[in-house]
Design a protein around this motif. Structure first.
Motif, mmCIF file in Angstrom:
data_model
loop_
_atom_site.group_PDB
_atom_site.id
_atom_site.type_symbol
_atom_site.label_atom_id
_atom_site.label_comp_id
_atom_site.label_asym_id
_atom_site.label_seq_id
_atom_site.Cartn_x
_atom_site.Cartn_y
_atom_site.Cartn_z
ATOM 1 N N LEU A 82 0.808 -1.217 0.000
ATOM 2 C CA LEU A 82 0.000 0.000 0.000
ATOM 3 C C LEU A 82 0.839 1.265 0.000
ATOM 4 O O LEU A 82 0.298 2.374 0.096
ATOM 5 C CB LEU A 82 -0.942 -0.011 1.220
ATOM 6 C CG LEU A 82 -1.827 -1.249 1.380
ATOM 7 C CD1 LEU A 82 -2.803 -1.052 2.536
ATOM 8 C CD2 LEU A 82 -2.568 -1.576 0.096
ATOM 9 N N SER A 96 -7.002 2.162 -9.044
ATOM 10 C CA SER A 96 -8.231 2.274 -8.252
ATOM 11 C C SER A 96 -9.438 1.921 -9.117
ATOM 12 O O SER A 96 -9.422 2.153 -10.327
ATOM 13 C CB SER A 96 -8.386 3.691 -7.716
ATOM 14 O OG SER A 96 -7.332 4.011 -6.844
ATOM 15 N N THR A 100 -7.610 -0.614 -0.751
ATOM 16 C CA THR A 100 -7.818 0.454 0.229
ATOM 17 C C THR A 100 -9.236 1.020 0.169
ATOM 18 O O THR A 100 -9.731 1.533 1.170
ATOM 19 C CB THR A 100 -6.797 1.589 0.047
ATOM 20 O OG1 THR A 100 -6.870 2.084 -1.302
ATOM 21 C CG2 THR A 100 -5.380 1.099 0.321
ATOM 22 N N ASN A 101 -9.881 0.924 -0.981
ATOM 23 C CA ASN A 101 -11.289 1.356 -1.055
ATOM 24 C C ASN A 101 -12.157 0.484 -0.155
ATOM 25 O O ASN A 101 -13.068 0.972 0.522
ATOM 26 C CB ASN A 101 -11.800 1.276 -2.492
ATOM 27 C CG ASN A 101 -11.142 2.268 -3.410
ATOM 28 O OD1 ASN A 101 -10.206 1.905 -4.126
ATOM 29 N ND2 ASN A 101 -11.591 3.505 -3.406
ATOM 30 N N LEU A 103 -10.984 -1.285 2.485
ATOM 31 C CA LEU A 103 -10.563 -1.151 3.874
ATOM 32 C C LEU A 103 -10.947 0.199 4.485
ATOM 33 O O LEU A 103 -11.229 0.283 5.681
ATOM 34 C CB LEU A 103 -9.043 -1.339 3.979
ATOM 35 C CG LEU A 103 -8.500 -2.721 3.576
ATOM 36 C CD1 LEU A 103 -6.980 -2.745 3.689
ATOM 37 C CD2 LEU A 103 -9.119 -3.817 4.430
ATOM 38 N N MET A 104 -10.985 1.237 3.672
ATOM 39 C CA MET A 104 -11.253 2.579 4.212
ATOM 40 C C MET A 104 -12.693 3.036 4.013
ATOM 41 O O MET A 104 -13.220 3.793 4.819
ATOM 42 C CB MET A 104 -10.322 3.607 3.556
ATOM 43 C CG MET A 104 -8.856 3.445 3.906
ATOM 44 S SD MET A 104 -7.839 4.849 3.332
ATOM 45 C CE MET A 104 -8.099 4.764 1.563
ATOM 46 N N CYS A 126 -4.042 -1.962 -5.562
ATOM 47 C CA CYS A 126 -3.875 -1.272 -4.278
ATOM 48 C C CYS A 126 -5.035 -0.339 -3.947
ATOM 49 O O CYS A 126 -5.559 -0.345 -2.839
ATOM 50 C CB CYS A 126 -2.564 -0.496 -4.286
ATOM 51 S SG CYS A 126 -2.345 0.626 -2.898
ATOM 52 N N ILE A 129 -3.432 5.347 -2.338
ATOM 53 C CA ILE A 129 -2.414 5.111 -1.310
ATOM 54 C C ILE A 129 -2.826 5.814 -0.012
ATOM 55 O O ILE A 129 -3.066 7.021 -0.002
ATOM 56 C CB ILE A 129 -1.039 5.613 -1.783
ATOM 57 C CG1 ILE A 129 -0.583 4.767 -2.979
ATOM 58 C CG2 ILE A 129 -0.010 5.532 -0.659
ATOM 59 C CD1 ILE A 129 0.713 5.197 -3.596
ATOM 60 N N PRO A 130 -2.908 5.060 1.082
ATOM 61 C CA PRO A 130 -3.399 5.626 2.345
ATOM 62 C C PRO A 130 -2.264 6.223 3.184
ATOM 63 O O PRO A 130 -1.078 6.012 2.904
ATOM 64 C CB PRO A 130 -3.983 4.403 3.048
ATOM 65 C CG PRO A 130 -3.070 3.289 2.616
ATOM 66 C CD PRO A 130 -2.687 3.597 1.186
ATOM 67 N N PRO A 133 -1.031 2.631 6.201
ATOM 68 C CA PRO A 133 -1.091 1.273 5.646
ATOM 69 C C PRO A 133 -1.062 0.168 6.696
ATOM 70 O O PRO A 133 -1.845 -0.790 6.623
ATOM 71 C CB PRO A 133 0.154 1.200 4.751
ATOM 72 C CG PRO A 133 0.454 2.615 4.402
ATOM 73 C CD PRO A 133 0.088 3.395 5.624
ATOM 74 N N LEU A 136 -4.360 -0.282 8.477
ATOM 75 C CA LEU A 136 -5.380 -0.868 7.618
ATOM 76 C C LEU A 136 -5.187 -2.374 7.473
ATOM 77 O O LEU A 136 -6.145 -3.144 7.527
ATOM 78 C CB LEU A 136 -5.350 -0.210 6.232
ATOM 79 C CG LEU A 136 -5.835 1.241 6.146
ATOM 80 C CD1 LEU A 136 -5.662 1.764 4.725
ATOM 81 C CD2 LEU A 136 -7.294 1.357 6.582
ATOM 82 N N ASP A 168 4.357 -3.578 7.561
ATOM 83 C CA ASP A 168 3.208 -4.130 6.846
ATOM 84 C C ASP A 168 3.315 -5.630 6.596
ATOM 85 O O ASP A 168 2.379 -6.395 6.849
ATOM 86 C CB ASP A 168 3.031 -3.411 5.505
ATOM 87 C CG ASP A 168 2.914 -1.906 5.651
ATOM 88 O OD1 ASP A 168 3.200 -1.385 6.745
ATOM 89 O OD2 ASP A 168 2.543 -1.241 4.677
#
Length: 231
Positions: A82, A96, A100-101, A103-104, A126, A129-130, A133, A136, A168
């Protein structure tokens, strides 16, 4: 095998482009060794990581995922790096939406799955980018994601960041059934291998093996350069 529509890719998916090469045969050998290591246990989740950047873990993970799909398994390949994702380049897909979409922002699994162009292989890139990471990847939502995907796929392969750079990969190694460490001939330092050993032991990781990448075969003057691009 690949679907009729030609897939464009930005990195070396040699298991498809040159299936009769020595490198493709080595990939199949790695697959066989992983299957042998998993013979007495049910392994559903595999983590690919390395000691540091540029050792070839991402392309190895992609090629081995394709190899398992060619072997008739239903495979999910997840870009869990991530911080410096690369899978979207490898398969020429948008970064995208992605992991991460989910997870967040509570996106559903169906919203983030991508067609790899390979029969039997799905992708999750991925996503944006958060800023957090590690949090998450260690979240309850991540555990729910694992539970859901394990019920749908024969094998899930995670491409994680290098172990010595961030926490991570250590977090993921603790929840994955097996870990494969990628090292690079002439790049990986011996002292770093000792450090990685300590990190993996601390995370209770089950190491299935170590892949030595870019090894020079002297006997027949072949240069086994599996992955010439940096991650």
């Amino acid at each position: 095998m690949f679907k009729k529509k030609k897939m464009q890719h930005g990195r070396k998916l040699v298991i498809f482009t040159n299936r009769k090469s020595i490198v493709a045969e080595q990939i199949r050998t790695v697959r066989a060794n992983i299957k042998f290591a998993m013979k007495d246990k049910q392994y559903k989740t595999l983590l690919f990581t390395s000691t540091s950047i540029g050792e070839g873990k991402s392309t190895l993970a992609s090629n081995i995922a394709i190899s398992f799909a060619q072997d008739g398994q239903k495979v999910l390949l997840v870009d869990a790096d991530l911080r410096k994702p690369t899978m979207h380049y490898t398969f020429n897909k948008p970064v995208s939406p992605g992991l991460t979409n989910l997870l967040m922002s509570n996106w559903s699994l169906s919203d983030i799955l991508k067609d790899s162009g390979v029969i039997g292989l799905d992708l999750i890139t991925c996503g944006p980018i958060p800023s957090n990471p590690a949090e998450l990847l260690g979240s309850l939502t991540m555990k729910k994601f694992l539970k859901e995907t394990i019920s749908l796929y024969d094998l899930i392969i995670f491409d994680a960041p290098p172990l010595l750079s961030v926490a991570d990969a250590q977090i993921l190694a603790d929840v994955c059934d097996g870990t494969v460490l990628v090292t690079s001939s002439g790049i990986t330092e011996k002292k770093n291998l000792y450090k990685v050993k300590e990190v993996l032991e601390a995370s209770n990781a089950h190491v299935l093996g170590i892949i030595l990448n870019r090894f020079k075969l002297e006997k027949n003057h072949y240069y086994y350069e599996y992955y010439g691009e940096k991650e």
